[in-house]
Motif scaffolding. Sequence first.
Motif, PDB file in Angstrom:
ATOM      1  N   LEU A  65       0.826  -1.337   0.055  1.00  0.00           N
ATOM      2  CA  LEU A  65      -0.353   0.133  -0.025  1.00  0.00           C
ATOM      3  C   LEU A  65       0.889   1.288  -0.018  1.00  0.00           C
ATOM      4  CD1 LEU A  65      -2.869   0.935  -0.082  1.00  0.00           C
ATOM      5  CD2 LEU A  65      -3.045   0.614   2.498  1.00  0.00           C
ATOM      6  N   GLY A  66       1.881   1.268   0.803  1.00  0.00           N
ATOM      7  CA  GLY A  66       3.008   2.408   0.634  1.00  0.00           C
ATOM      8  C   GLY A  66       3.528   2.544  -0.487  1.00  0.00           C
ATOM      9  N   HIS A  67       3.798   1.358  -1.280  1.00  0.00           N
ATOM     10  CA  HIS A  67       4.404   1.289  -2.538  1.00  0.00           C
ATOM     11  C   HIS A  67       3.118   2.108  -3.559  1.00  0.00           C
ATOM     12  CE1 HIS A  67       6.909   0.412  -5.921  1.00  0.00           C
ATOM     13  NE2 HIS A  67       6.030  -0.662  -6.504  1.00  0.00           N
ATOM     14  N   GLU A  77       1.322   9.777   2.668  1.00  0.00           N
ATOM     15  CA  GLU A  77       0.582   8.403   2.832  1.00  0.00           C
ATOM     16  C   GLU A  77       1.332   7.344   2.612  1.00  0.00           C
ATOM     17  OE1 GLU A  77      -2.797   7.533   3.735  1.00  0.00           O
ATOM     18  OE2 GLU A  77      -2.750   9.535   4.668  1.00  0.00           O
ATOM     19  N   ALA A  78       2.358   7.436   1.797  1.00  0.00           N
ATOM     20  CA  ALA A  78       3.357   6.248   1.385  1.00  0.00           C
ATOM     21  C   ALA A  78       4.212   6.042   2.740  1.00  0.00           C
ATOM     22  CB  ALA A  78       4.268   6.605   0.313  1.00  0.00           C
ATOM     23  N   ALA A  79       4.603   7.200   3.276  1.00  0.00           N
ATOM     24  CA  ALA A  79       5.591   7.020   4.520  1.00  0.00           C
ATOM     25  C   ALA A  79       4.748   6.548   5.688  1.00  0.00           C
ATOM     26  CB  ALA A  79       6.271   8.590   4.884  1.00  0.00           C
ATOM     27  N   SER A  99      10.461   4.518   3.239  1.00  0.00           N
ATOM     28  CA  SER A  99       9.755   5.388   3.911  1.00  0.00           C
ATOM     29  C   SER A  99      10.770   6.581   4.051  1.00  0.00           C
ATOM     30  CB  SER A  99       9.820   5.140   5.384  1.00  0.00           C
ATOM     31  OG  SER A  99       9.128   6.007   6.175  1.00  0.00           O
ATOM     32  N   ALA A 100      12.178   6.646   3.981  1.00  0.00           N
ATOM     33  CA  ALA A 100      13.048   7.785   4.081  1.00  0.00           C
ATOM     34  C   ALA A 100      12.781   8.251   2.703  1.00  0.00           C
ATOM     35  CB  ALA A 100      14.450   6.981   4.228  1.00  0.00           C
ATOM     36  N   LYS A 101      12.846   7.622   1.441  1.00  0.00           N
ATOM     37  CA  LYS A 101      12.620   8.109   0.308  1.00  0.00           C
ATOM     38  C   LYS A 101      11.552   8.905   0.165  1.00  0.00           C
ATOM     39  CE  LYS A 101      15.394   4.596  -2.359  1.00  0.00           C
ATOM     40  NZ  LYS A 101      15.226   3.604  -3.273  1.00  0.00           N
ATOM     41  N   ALA A 102      10.295   8.500   0.641  1.00  0.00           N
ATOM     42  CA  ALA A 102       9.063   9.350   0.614  1.00  0.00           C
ATOM     43  C   ALA A 102       9.204  10.503   1.465  1.00  0.00           C
ATOM     44  CB  ALA A 102       7.783   8.399   1.259  1.00  0.00           C
ATOM     45  N   CYS A 103       9.941  10.251   2.414  1.00  0.00           N
ATOM     46  CA  CYS A 103      10.114  11.587   3.549  1.00  0.00           C
ATOM     47  C   CYS A 103      10.723  12.530   2.755  1.00  0.00           C
ATOM     48  CB  CYS A 103      10.372  10.977   4.550  1.00  0.00           C
ATOM     49  SG  CYS A 103       9.409  10.299   5.904  1.00  0.00           S
ATOM     50  N   LEU A 104      11.798  12.204   2.003  1.00  0.00           N
ATOM     51  CA  LEU A 104      12.769  13.139   1.349  1.00  0.00           C
ATOM     52  C   LEU A 104      12.099  13.922   0.103  1.00  0.00           C
ATOM     53  CD1 LEU A 104      16.135  11.064   1.037  1.00  0.00           C
ATOM     54  CD2 LEU A 104      15.767  13.074   2.332  1.00  0.00           C
ATOM     55  N   GLN A 105      11.176  13.042  -0.609  1.00  0.00           N
ATOM     56  CA  GLN A 105      10.411  13.573  -1.463  1.00  0.00           C
ATOM     57  C   GLN A 105       9.254  14.709  -0.934  1.00  0.00           C
ATOM     58  OE1 GLN A 105      10.633  13.253  -4.716  1.00  0.00           O
ATOM     59  NE2 GLN A 105      11.631  11.458  -4.992  1.00  0.00           N
ATOM     60  N   ALA A 107       9.854  16.593   1.692  1.00  0.00           N
ATOM     61  CA  ALA A 107      10.630  17.536   2.416  1.00  0.00           C
ATOM     62  C   ALA A 107      10.771  17.471   3.855  1.00  0.00           C
ATOM     63  CB  ALA A 107      10.012  18.860   2.169  1.00  0.00           C
ATOM     64  N   ARG A 108      10.317  16.203   4.229  1.00  0.00           N
ATOM     65  CA  ARG A 108      10.184  15.748   5.906  1.00  0.00           C
ATOM     66  C   ARG A 108      11.708  15.220   6.168  1.00  0.00           C
ATOM     67  NH1 ARG A 108       5.479  12.396   6.635  1.00  0.00           N
ATOM     68  NH2 ARG A 108       5.938  11.924   4.564  1.00  0.00           N
ATOM     69  N   MET A 109      12.593  16.060   6.058  1.00  0.00           N
ATOM     70  CA  MET A 109      14.004  15.558   6.278  1.00  0.00           C
ATOM     71  C   MET A 109      14.315  14.859   7.669  1.00  0.00           C
ATOM     72  SD  MET A 109      14.424  16.786   3.346  1.00  0.00           S
ATOM     73  CE  MET A 109      16.138  16.477   3.176  1.00  0.00           C
ATOM     74  N   GLU A 110      13.694  15.404   8.801  1.00  0.00           N
ATOM     75  CA  GLU A 110      13.712  14.879  10.162  1.00  0.00           C
ATOM     76  C   GLU A 110      13.201  13.201  10.263  1.00  0.00           C
ATOM     77  OE1 GLU A 110      12.697  17.550  13.033  1.00  0.00           O
ATOM     78  OE2 GLU A 110      14.699  18.830  12.697  1.00  0.00           O
ATOM     79  N   GLN A 111      12.370  13.072   9.494  1.00  0.00           N
ATOM     80  CA  GLN A 111      11.751  12.010   9.441  1.00  0.00           C
ATOM     81  C   GLN A 111      12.568  10.884   8.484  1.00  0.00           C
ATOM     82  OE1 GLN A 111       7.359  11.740   9.047  1.00  0.00           O
ATOM     83  NE2 GLN A 111       7.193  13.702   9.857  1.00  0.00           N
ATOM     84  N   ALA A 112      13.110  11.373   7.587  1.00  0.00           N
ATOM     85  CA  ALA A 112      13.724  10.713   6.635  1.00  0.00           C
ATOM     86  C   ALA A 112      15.129  10.173   7.248  1.00  0.00           C
ATOM     87  CB  ALA A 112      14.164  11.531   5.270  1.00  0.00           C
ATOM     88  N   GLU A 113      15.702  11.184   8.108  1.00  0.00           N
ATOM     89  CA  GLU A 113      16.866  10.795   8.828  1.00  0.00           C
ATOM     90  C   GLU A 113      16.637   9.845   9.939  1.00  0.00           C
ATOM     91  OE1 GLU A 113      19.864  13.111  12.182  1.00  0.00           O
ATOM     92  OE2 GLU A 113      18.352  14.457  10.739  1.00  0.00           O
ATOM     93  N   ALA A 114      15.466   9.712  10.495  1.00  0.00           N
ATOM     94  CA  ALA A 114      15.085   8.751  11.501  1.00  0.00           C
ATOM     95  C   ALA A 114      14.841   7.395  10.851  1.00  0.00           C
ATOM     96  CB  ALA A 114      13.903   9.167  12.445  1.00  0.00           C
TER      97      ALA A 114
END
Length: 383
Positions: A65-67, A77-79, A99-105, A107-114
């Motif tokens: 579903l994320g995909h 929603e993907a993340a 999830s990191a890729k979705a967050c980067l897309q 602009a949620r950089m802190e969630q991508a880092e986590a």
Amino acid sequence: MGIFCLVALVWLASVKNRKPSPAEARAIVKSAEELLSAQKPDLALQKLQTLVDSAPDHSQANFLLGHCYYLKKNYEEAAHYFSQVPADSEYYQPALINSAKACLQSARMEQAEAALKAFLKVNPHSPPAITELQWLYFNQFRLREAQELLNSNLTQAENPYPLLYHLLQMEFKPPIAQESISLLKRINDAEPGQASIVLALGYCYWKLGQTNQARELIEQSLAINPTRLETILTAADFYLETGDLEKIQKLLQPVKKYPAELQQQLQQDDRWHFLKSRLYFQDDELPQALEEIQLALKLNPNEIKYLQHSGTLNQATGEYAAAKTQFQRAKLLASSHQELYQYVASGALEKPTREDCQQIAAHLETLGKTQQALLWKKIAASI
């Protein structure tokens, strides 16, 4: 008729919310995978959403579903669905990366880092994850963290050359405020309130000489997360340079006033002691300034600016022999530092010769970077 409709609605609701059997769930997942292969994410999404609504702990359905949402460019929603995949699932590691890729897309950089850090906990030497996190740090002017990340993976890397290459490139070609500010503005506009992004943007304004905007953003970052190490150190450096002594003294307060974990981080960070030494020197408190710079040098004995500052302090207190030794040491390190800069600037790192590798290793050894030096020697031996 009313009773009939009510019964029908209750029946439909019970059917919808009924948890499917394992065989039914497998059939839905297989159908969704076929639809995704046929480039029909909307139809796959409908099937998977129904399954997840009735079986929210189904890890493969959440992953797919994320995909689906990622393909539809609904990255938030993907993340969300990637994050629902539990740690004991075979889909956990790919879900973290996605999830990191979705967050980067989005602009949620802190969630991508986590997400990247969580992935590296279970797969600590993954080159793609290391590279992604490295650039995330680099683009936020967090060079110390990027260097620590690369250094920690040197000995385990199957091919250490890319890490060695980026360590040198990062040191001698750091991010430039004028080039980075537009990217950071876009990120901050898309997802405001991320302490690391706000701080990086403030740092850019500072280096571009726009101190009012810098102060506003640096203080905003402090307000968002007042116990973040990098924010405290950057803010203190900014206040010291701009002469705001009241604010820097508040930040460099006795370390025991900070939370216990942060106290330990500060005591073990050479930059903290260097800042305190500079403040003491500015206030003409030379013994305290010397004590702090000695602590900084104990943690980082080959930092050129620490040696120069220590030499200046020793000179001011009449310790001319000690000052001379430190200035000479700083000069020696600066010479090797300049030679390494020439290698980076010339492009020789792209295809280094055996002699290049040997020379780079020698300069790194002079600078106290023994692990990097050893690996460059190994590369030289293999050419």
